[in-house]
Design a protein around this motif. Structure first.
Motif, short mmCIF file in Angstrom:
data_model
loop_
_atom_site.label_atom_id
_atom_site.label_comp_id
_atom_site.label_asym_id
_atom_site.label_seq_id
_atom_site.Cartn_x
_atom_site.Cartn_y
_atom_site.Cartn_z
N GLU A 100 0.88 -1.06 -0.05
CA GLU A 100 0.26 0.05 -0.06
C GLU A 100 0.70 1.33 0.12
OE1 GLU A 100 -3.04 -0.05 3.02
OE2 GLU A 100 -3.90 -1.78 2.47
N LEU A 101 0.50 2.28 -0.57
CA LEU A 101 1.15 3.58 -0.66
C LEU A 101 1.27 4.17 0.74
CD1 LEU A 101 2.35 6.00 -2.35
CD2 LEU A 101 -0.07 6.93 -2.10
N SER A 102 2.35 4.63 1.28
CA SER A 102 2.50 5.13 2.42
C SER A 102 1.47 6.30 2.57
CB SER A 102 3.80 5.25 3.00
OG SER A 102 4.14 5.99 4.04
N PRO A 103 1.26 6.80 3.89
CA PRO A 103 0.31 8.00 3.92
C PRO A 103 1.49 9.11 3.81
CG PRO A 103 0.63 6.96 5.90
CD PRO A 103 1.15 5.85 5.05
N TYR A 104 2.67 9.10 4.07
CA TYR A 104 3.62 9.97 3.84
C TYR A 104 4.40 10.13 2.68
CZ TYR A 104 3.48 10.06 9.17
OH TYR A 104 3.25 10.19 10.45
N LEU A 105 4.89 11.49 2.48
CA LEU A 105 5.25 11.71 0.91
C LEU A 105 6.72 11.13 1.01
CD1 LEU A 105 2.94 13.92 0.95
CD2 LEU A 105 4.72 15.32 -0.08
N PHE A 106 7.52 11.44 2.01
CA PHE A 106 8.91 11.03 1.93
C PHE A 106 9.17 9.72 2.43
CE2 PHE A 106 8.65 15.79 1.46
CZ PHE A 106 9.16 15.96 -0.10
N THR A 107 9.36 8.70 1.38
CA THR A 107 9.65 7.50 1.91
C THR A 107 10.43 6.79 0.94
OG1 THR A 107 7.77 6.68 0.61
CG2 THR A 107 7.39 7.06 2.88
N GLU A 108 11.37 5.80 1.59
CA GLU A 108 12.27 5.17 0.67
C GLU A 108 11.53 4.00 -0.20
OE1 GLU A 108 11.61 2.37 2.13
OE2 GLU A 108 13.65 1.60 3.34
N GLU A 109 12.44 3.43 -1.09
CA GLU A 109 11.96 2.39 -1.87
C GLU A 109 10.89 1.27 -1.24
OE1 GLU A 109 15.79 -0.07 -2.07
OE2 GLU A 109 15.01 0.62 -4.04
#
Length: 291
Positions: A206-215
């Motif tokens: 699932e897409l993380s709710p946060y913008l800045f995540t790693e791979e």
């Protein structure tokens, strides 16, 4: 006090712990200016990385103590605040280094070659005046489309607190801020979101709710962006005095110079000749441009 960011509260606690050996055993109603002056004398002997701490730092300790004493006065524990009775030497004003327009152009050209999350992070600094810990706490839900514009609400911050690791809390002053993003930044945001959605889909998560995540979808440590920017600055010969907060200084100074507080002001400052913010075609090798 709950309106301060966790890192701010922790710094106040550390300051108070350092002054306790000098004034901690004195009852509040018996605390006199001379005791505080002696405290300052001892604090001026402290060193940081082998050098004496600056007078401004010394006086910050007194400011925190004064806040406690002001609260005691408000609660009628003491009649006067002895910290307000001390004559302090003038402190040396800190020089704020602001990048020139030419330097910003150079920085944008180099950022075009960086991974998307770095580009997005630093661009938010230049175009919104974010504080250091705020972009890392941004979630997709913080961006709302309204009447054709993209509205960003800044309400959280992530910072490194000694002994506690990375902590998420409110903004520095505890207040939310709303910023209308320019059309260029809106387009860049939408492209960035599509890329993050694609990454999550390909990784079957699932897409993380946060913008800045790693791979892998994990949050990126706040220090990562600071350290990366220092390397970028060094690669293009920028002053060693430049840091991440320099981009915030640039934002504020540019708006003051423009005297135009509107969504397109930063766009014209960054690229006055109307070019694209990031020249991706020039940044990519010829063989990879089709991708």
């Amino acid at each position: 006090q709950v309106r301060y960011a966790p890192s701010t509260l922790e710094s106040y606690r550390r300051m108070l712990e350092r002054v306790y050996p000098f004034i901690g055993a004195i009852q509040l109603n018996r605390l006199r200016p001379i005791a505080l002056e002696n405290m300052l004398v001892e604090l001026r002997k402290r060193k940081y990385r082998g050098k004496p701490i600056g007078e401004a730092t010394v006086q910050k300790y007194l400011t925190v103590v004064s806040a406690v004493l002001t609260d005691a006065k408000r609660n009628e524990i003491i009649q006067k605040n002895p910290a307000r009775m001390i004559d302090l030497p003038l402190t040396r004003r800190t020089t704020q280094y602001i990048p020139s327009p030419v330097e910003i152009q150079k920085l944008l050209d180099v950022l075009a070659k960086e991974p998307r999350h770095y580009r997005m992070f630093y661009l938010l600094f230049m175009c919104t005046g974010c504080r250091r810990g705020e972009p890392g706490a941004l979630k997709w839900e913080d961006f709302k489309f309204s009447r054709g514009s993209l509205l960003l609400t800044i309400s959280r911050s992530r910072s490194v607190v000694p002994g506690k690791g990375v902590v998420e809390g409110s903004t520095k002053n505890g207040h939310n801020r709303e910023i209308v993003l320019s059309s260029d930044l809106r387009g860049f945001f939408m492209s960035y979101r599509r890329r993050k959605q694609m990454e999550a889909l390909q990784a079957h998560r699932e897409l993380s709710p946060y913008l800045f995540t790693e791979e892998h979808g994990q949050l990126i440590h706040p220090d990562t962006f600071t350290k990366r920017l220092r390397k970028i600055y060094e690669s293009i010969g920028f002053s060693k005095e430049y840091h991440l907060h320099t981009l915030r200084h640039y934002y504020v100074t540019s708006l003051l110079h423009c005297l135009l507080v509107h969504a397109g002001a930063m766009r014209s400052m960054l690229r006055p000749k109307g070019e694209a913010l990031f020249n991706l075609a020039a940044a990519c090798p010829a063989k990879s441009r089709s991708a």
